[in-house]
Write an enzyme that holds these catalytic residues in place. Structure first.
Site, PDB file in Angstrom:
ATOM      1  N   PHE A 283       0.829  -1.219  -0.041  1.00  0.00           N
ATOM      2  CA  PHE A 283      -0.167   0.190  -0.066  1.00  0.00           C
ATOM      3  C   PHE A 283       1.017   1.282  -0.002  1.00  0.00           C
ATOM      4  O   PHE A 283       1.789   1.586   0.985  1.00  0.00           O
ATOM      5  CB  PHE A 283      -0.905   0.115   1.215  1.00  0.00           C
ATOM      6  CG  PHE A 283      -1.653   1.185   1.320  1.00  0.00           C
ATOM      7  CD1 PHE A 283      -2.938   1.348   0.554  1.00  0.00           C
ATOM      8  CD2 PHE A 283      -1.464   1.920   2.342  1.00  0.00           C
ATOM      9  CE1 PHE A 283      -3.796   2.319   0.780  1.00  0.00           C
ATOM     10  CE2 PHE A 283      -2.172   3.371   2.481  1.00  0.00           C
ATOM     11  CZ  PHE A 283      -3.282   3.450   1.732  1.00  0.00           C
ATOM     12  N   LYS A 480     -26.932 -13.749  -7.415  1.00  0.00           N
ATOM     13  CA  LYS A 480     -25.795 -14.404  -6.583  1.00  0.00           C
ATOM     14  C   LYS A 480     -24.573 -13.802  -7.050  1.00  0.00           C
ATOM     15  O   LYS A 480     -24.420 -14.060  -8.406  1.00  0.00           O
ATOM     16  CB  LYS A 480     -25.754 -15.848  -6.502  1.00  0.00           C
ATOM     17  CG  LYS A 480     -24.717 -16.381  -5.577  1.00  0.00           C
ATOM     18  CD  LYS A 480     -25.112 -17.972  -5.399  1.00  0.00           C
ATOM     19  CE  LYS A 480     -23.849 -18.742  -4.987  1.00  0.00           C
ATOM     20  NZ  LYS A 480     -23.989 -20.312  -5.208  1.00  0.00           N
ATOM     21  N   ASP A 482     -20.733 -13.571  -7.113  1.00  0.00           N
ATOM     22  CA  ASP A 482     -19.640 -14.289  -6.335  1.00  0.00           C
ATOM     23  C   ASP A 482     -18.325 -13.916  -6.670  1.00  0.00           C
ATOM     24  O   ASP A 482     -17.905 -13.108  -7.664  1.00  0.00           O
ATOM     25  CB  ASP A 482     -19.633 -16.032  -7.109  1.00  0.00           C
ATOM     26  CG  ASP A 482     -19.328 -17.036  -6.386  1.00  0.00           C
ATOM     27  OD1 ASP A 482     -18.612 -16.830  -5.197  1.00  0.00           O
ATOM     28  OD2 ASP A 482     -19.530 -18.302  -6.474  1.00  0.00           O
ATOM     29  N   GLY A 532     -16.463 -18.153  -2.957  1.00  0.00           N
ATOM     30  CA  GLY A 532     -16.014 -19.290  -2.963  1.00  0.00           C
ATOM     31  C   GLY A 532     -16.469 -19.933  -1.592  1.00  0.00           C
ATOM     32  O   GLY A 532     -15.891 -20.273  -0.514  1.00  0.00           O
ATOM     33  N   ASP A 538     -18.301  -9.732   4.757  1.00  0.00           N
ATOM     34  CA  ASP A 538     -17.973  -8.550   5.663  1.00  0.00           C
ATOM     35  C   ASP A 538     -19.084  -7.431   5.719  1.00  0.00           C
ATOM     36  O   ASP A 538     -19.843  -7.412   4.798  1.00  0.00           O
ATOM     37  CB  ASP A 538     -16.825  -7.938   5.333  1.00  0.00           C
ATOM     38  CG  ASP A 538     -16.446  -7.451   3.963  1.00  0.00           C
ATOM     39  OD1 ASP A 538     -17.504  -6.536   3.591  1.00  0.00           O
ATOM     40  OD2 ASP A 538     -15.770  -8.023   3.202  1.00  0.00           O
ATOM     41  N   GLU A 613     -39.903 -37.316   0.283  1.00  0.00           N
ATOM     42  CA  GLU A 613     -39.200 -36.402   0.671  1.00  0.00           C
ATOM     43  C   GLU A 613     -39.507 -35.003   0.306  1.00  0.00           C
ATOM     44  O   GLU A 613     -39.440 -33.881   1.033  1.00  0.00           O
ATOM     45  CB  GLU A 613     -37.928 -36.885   0.207  1.00  0.00           C
ATOM     46  CG  GLU A 613     -37.045 -37.811   0.795  1.00  0.00           C
ATOM     47  CD  GLU A 613     -36.170 -38.278  -0.245  1.00  0.00           C
ATOM     48  OE1 GLU A 613     -34.819 -38.689   0.529  1.00  0.00           O
ATOM     49  OE2 GLU A 613     -35.933 -38.449  -1.402  1.00  0.00           O
TER      50      GLU A 613
HETATM   51  C1  GLA Z   1     -18.445 -20.865  -5.647  1.00  0.00           C
HETATM   52  C2  GLA Z   1     -19.948 -20.746  -4.949  1.00  0.00           C
HETATM   53  C3  GLA Z   1     -20.667 -21.756  -5.349  1.00  0.00           C
HETATM   54  C4  GLA Z   1     -21.068 -21.909  -6.667  1.00  0.00           C
HETATM   55  C5  GLA Z   1     -19.742 -22.024  -7.666  1.00  0.00           C
HETATM   56  C6  GLA Z   1     -19.823 -21.944  -9.057  1.00  0.00           C
HETATM   57  O1  GLA Z   1     -17.679 -22.075  -5.204  1.00  0.00           O
HETATM   58  O2  GLA Z   1     -19.362 -20.757  -3.419  1.00  0.00           O
HETATM   59  O3  GLA Z   1     -21.846 -21.873  -4.621  1.00  0.00           O
HETATM   60  O4  GLA Z   1     -21.741 -20.605  -6.880  1.00  0.00           O
HETATM   61  O5  GLA Z   1     -18.621 -21.046  -7.025  1.00  0.00           O
HETATM   62  O6  GLA Z   1     -18.790 -21.800  -9.836  1.00  0.00           O
END
Ligand code: GLA
Length: 730
Positions: A283, A480, A482, A532, A538, A613
């Site tokens: 930094f 979502k 990511d 991941g 955070d 189920e």
């Molecule tokens: C990450 C996310 C998973 C899924 C994969 C897709 O690992 O945590 O929930 O979305 O990527 O590549």
């Protein structure tokens, strides 16, 4: 007004309902820190600071022959550089002339109503009903003309104090920041304190670790370009005796998603200093004349009531003052099913509709199409960056697919990983210079993908345009978002050599701009963060997303620890939790009880479930909705510690009015002919009478909290129980 300046004593005291925080413009205009803890009214706490000759300690020149005033021993509000304080510094600046020195003295202060905001970074905010005030104190170094502005936000009812920092270069030439901490807190005696942090790894995020303070710098932080799986920008300093329900605890939570650092240093005199802010690794930030740098906000809380007391302060505050999404309180979150563990990248439109149909029988309201729908993406070696629908898979097109799902009475969600690019992608082929690769070197590969240079405007604009185009093309209800690697190869092709030390931070600023432009422009979409699993969980991310994927580890028994650790600071309504095939020996009922601790959903191929189920899942989804007001708005209690030996893990949600509670127990290890186990409730009204699961028998809150409920014996492995407690009468 919660902030009082006392002209006579030159003290400034910040008051919340139960706490006080005091500083003083002291000797030679140094800004001293005097107190943080339970309320002390208007008392001048200066009496505790003893001045004596400590032997061989440095004294500021202006104190002349007085050897008793040494910054190496004074409790400071913002520890500075090269003034005879050899403890950890809050700022390291390289001045225009090359000197490493900052001598900031208190220049002026400003108290105002409302909560300050930062121009470049996300902050908590005040709601209409909140009493929030702000304080700005300016430190000034007349030699370098560098100004440091310390910002404080005081939330009276919430018992929360925030801090942030700005550095303004008022000199004639450029200066460089090498370290700038957002918070510095000095304790006059910290020998009997412990530090609690949330270390982890992929699949095992936010485990809880506690260490006694010893005489060195205890550092936690991340240099992975994100707040990381390995550490979390949160820590507690607490009494050695502090436990779940008792003891003094100070919490520090940093609103930053990049490299961070917290240093807790127990010094030679048993004084304790805590600093927290952006990690100084690589930094080196230039400030030209007139430029300002903003450091991220730190959210502090103090409780005398142990970890639970502290968690409740953060949960309440983060539920109401962090994220503006309508899904925080106005709109109930849907039960979702995600395609990832059902099909990975092997799906097409027909398969998705089949999953949705089966999931509909399970009470699911939203189908999420995860990774694999765009570009050329049949495995994780290609396609990232090409945010165009792959019509070989989604043959009918996105719009039509969403229509089909909507016709089933369900909503539709989609996955993105905006910050990444695959080398095998049209985007990379067209713009190789957009990726972070150091010239002449091969980039570190991680999942075979490279990070985009998010500091770069064209990259930001491309992502904003592409993602908004997809979101506006179809009726998308959920996203979502990511990120699946740590950053290495920190480099920007558009910055000159001397500015490469700014890239880590500029990446985060660019990311926040992209999020502002996509998330805030789609207020009707529910966003969930993911990294991941839970590698960037955070508060700054939770400013944008009301929920975050806790972990890729869906094993319900591992999840007990994951939820436990995460709950130290983050409210359970932020925790993405699903039922999946993981945990072969764990009954579906138990998986549901665990997922109900968080946002609840499924991550499996619904078409593979039997009718029975599916019916069971329907009941569970209905139960989640039935208990939503308890689990999303109630107080959360950790009843057992899954990191300690024991036969079960239990937790509890209690509505604020104490009328209802959901107490959940998972049996992890009941032995044959073992002792009778009881679980004691918390947070109930001791005098009120409660029914248990609608039964006729009533028990007082006191009985339930002091004697507890017996747990059935000889139950199958990994059984779970949910006790719904309902108060009778008023
Ligand atoms: C990450 C996310 C998973 C899924 C994969 C897709 O690992 O945590 O929930 O979305 O990527 O590549």
């Amino acid at each position: 007004m919660a902030i009082i300046f006392n002209e006579q004593t030159k003290t400034i005291t910040l008051h919340t309902k139960n706490t006080s925080y005091q500083m003083k413009i002291g000797n030679l205009s140094y800004l001293l820190h005097l107190y943080y803890g339970p309320s002390i009214g208007d008392e001048d706490m200066n009496y505790q600071v003893m001045q004596y000759d400590r032997g061989f300690s440095g004294n500021p020149y202006e104190s002349r022959n007085a050897r008793t005033f040494s910054l190496d021993a004074q409790p400071q509000e913002f520890s500075t550089q090269q003034q005879g304080d050899f403890r950890t510094a809050s700022i390291e600046v390289v001045n225009t002339d090359g000197s490493y020195s900052y001598h900031g003295k208190a220049l002026d202060y400003k108290i105002s109503q409302g909560k300050y905001q930062l121009d470049t970074l996300p902050c908590v905010f005040a709601n209409d009903k909140d009493t929030a005030d702000s304080l700005e104190i300016t430190l000034f170094d007349p030699v370098s003309s560098v100004k440091v502005v310390l910002l404080y936000g005081v939330f009276e009812e919430a018992d929360i104090i925030t801090r942030a920092v700005k550095v303004v270069n008022q000199g004639q030439g450029s200066i460089h920041l090498r370290k700038i901490m957002s918070v510095c807190l000095d304790f006059l005696n910290g020998a009997d304190m412990d530090l609690v942090s949330l270390p982890g790894r992929y699949g095992q995020e936010r485990q809880v670790e506690r260490q006694p303070m010893t005489h060195h710098i205890h550092a936690i932080g991340s240099v992975r370009g994100s707040s990381s799986h390995q550490q979390n920008p949160f820590l507690i300093l607490c009494d050695r005796e502090a436990s779940e329900d008792y003891g003094r605890c100070y919490g520090f939570s940093l609103m930053y998603s990049g490299n961070f650092l917290a240093e807790a240093e127990l010094d030679q005199y048993d004084q304790l200093r805590l600093v927290m802010g952006i990690n100084p690794k690589q930094f080196y930030y230039e400030l030209k004349p007139g430029e300002t740098f903003e450091g991220p906000e730190a959210v502090m809380a103090f409780s005398e009531h142990g970890f639970t007391g502290l968690s409740h302060l953060y949960h309440d505050f983060y539920r109401t003052n962090l994220c503006r999404s309508k899904f925080v309180k106005d709109v109930q979150r849907p039960v979702l099913i995600n395609s990832w563990e059902a099909a990975f990248m092997d799906f097409d439109d027909v398969k998705l509709v089949e999953i949705a149909k089966a999931a509909k029988n399970m009470g699911v309201e939203l189908l999420v199409m995860d990774d694999g729908w765009f570009g050329k993406r049949d495995d994780d070696n290609s396609g990232l960056g090409d945010w165009f629908v792959n019509e070989n898979k989604i043959k009918c097109g996105l719009h039509k697919l969403v229509e089909q799902i909507n016709q089933l009475g369900m909503k539709f969600g989609i996955w993105f990983e905006p910050e990444m690019v695959s080398e095998d992608s049209d985007l990379y082929r067209a713009h190789p210079d957009w990726a972070m690769e150091i010239p002449g070197r091969h980039a570190v590969r991680s999942r075979n993908q490279i990070a985009l240079d998010m500091s770069r405007l064209e990259v930001q604009d491309y992502l904003i345009e592409r993602i908004n185009a997809i979101l506006d093309d179809a009726n998308i209800y959920y996203v979502k978002w990511d990120i699946n690697r740590s950053l290495a190869d920190i480099w920007s092709n558009v910055l000159p050599a001397e500015k490469q030390g700014e890239v880590y931070h500029r990446y985060i600023l660019g990311l926040y701009r992209v999020m502002d432009e996509i998330i805030l422009t789609h207020p009707d979409i529910l966003f969930e963060g993911c990294s991941g699993g839970g590698g960037r969980y955070d508060p700054a991310m939770l400013h944008y997303y009301p929920q975050y994927w806790v972990s890729d580890n869906n094993n319900p028994i591992d999840r007990l620890k994951l939820h436990y650790g995460t709950s130290f600071v983050y409210p359970t309504c932020t925790m993405g939790a699903h039922i999946s095939d993981s945990g072969k020996f764990v009954p579906l009922e138990t998986k549901a009880v665990v997922a109900m601790c968080g946002t609840f959903g499924y991550e499996l191929d619904a078409t593979h479930l039997s009718k029975k189920e599916q019916e069971l899942c329907k009941k569970q989804s209905d139960l989640f909705r039935k208990y939503y007001h308890i689990t999303f708005e109630g107080d959360f209690y950790r009843l057992t510690n899954p990191f300690k030996p024991g036969n079960m893990t239990a937790w509890q949600h209690v509505t604020k009015d104490k009328r209802e509670s959901l107490l959940s127990v998972v049996v992890t290890n009941l032995t044959f002919n073992g002792p009778q186990e009881y679980i004691r409730a918390k947070g109930l009204d001791p005098k009120a009478m409660y029914s248990v699961n609608g039964g006729k028998e009533l028990h007082s809150g006191s009985a339930l909290m002091n004697a507890g409920l017996p747990i059935n014996r000889e139950v199958p492995e990994y059984s779970a129980f949910q006790f719904h407690l309902a108060r009778k009468g008023k």
